[in-house]
Design a protein around this motif. Structure first.
Motif, mmCIF file in Angstrom:
data_model
loop_
_atom_site.group_PDB
_atom_site.id
_atom_site.type_symbol
_atom_site.label_atom_id
_atom_site.label_comp_id
_atom_site.label_asym_id
_atom_site.label_seq_id
_atom_site.Cartn_x
_atom_site.Cartn_y
_atom_site.Cartn_z
ATOM 1 N N ILE A 105 5.679 -7.869 6.580
ATOM 2 C CA ILE A 105 6.970 -7.584 5.972
ATOM 3 C C ILE A 105 7.888 -8.783 6.124
ATOM 4 O O ILE A 105 8.005 -9.350 7.205
ATOM 5 N N ILE A 133 -1.493 -1.979 2.442
ATOM 6 C CA ILE A 133 -0.895 -1.134 3.485
ATOM 7 C C ILE A 133 -1.957 -0.217 4.081
ATOM 8 O O ILE A 133 -2.020 -0.045 5.303
ATOM 9 N N TYR A 136 8.248 -2.130 0.761
ATOM 10 C CA TYR A 136 7.462 -1.302 1.684
ATOM 11 C C TYR A 136 7.951 0.146 1.663
ATOM 12 O O TYR A 136 7.159 1.081 1.559
ATOM 13 N N TYR A 164 -0.947 -6.526 5.591
ATOM 14 C CA TYR A 164 0.328 -6.895 4.998
ATOM 15 C C TYR A 164 1.258 -7.383 6.100
ATOM 16 O O TYR A 164 1.019 -7.162 7.277
#
Length: 102
Positions: free
Chosen positions: A96, A89, A55, A94
């Motif tokens: 994480i 994104i 990321y 998304y």
């Protein structure tokens, strides 16, 4: 340490996290029951899994601070893989996950 301001779902998540030390350690059977609660939605298949390191690197590309080729090489993935994560994104599709080395 539950709060009266928390929703029932968040309280259940907190209790599981305390009991098992991390949501990553919660048995699948407990997670299945958790997903049946009305306030909890499963992550749909069109969401991308991205580690924190990935990321951060992708954000550098998106901000124009690093090139796609260099980032692809550092992450050991293709430009197409990187483009898919950038799109995820951008679309806020998304989630994480923890880095394997963390």
């Amino acid at each position: 340490m539950t709060s009266k301001n928390w929703s029932k779902e968040l309280e259940v998540i907190h209790k599981l996290e305390v009991r098992y030390g991390s949501m990553a350690n919660v048995p699948e059977s407990k997670l299945a029951n958790l997903h049946k609660m009305p306030g909890i939605k499963t992550v749909s298949g069109d969401y991308m899994e991205i580690t924190r390191t990935q990321y951060n690197a992708i954000k550098l590309v998106m901000e124009g601070k690093q090139g796609k080729i260099r980032t692809s090489q550092e992450l050991k993935h293709s430009n197409a893989w990187l483009d898919n994560r950038i799109r995820a994104i951008d679309e806020n599709k998304y989630y994480i996950t923890e880095d394997e080395n963390a």
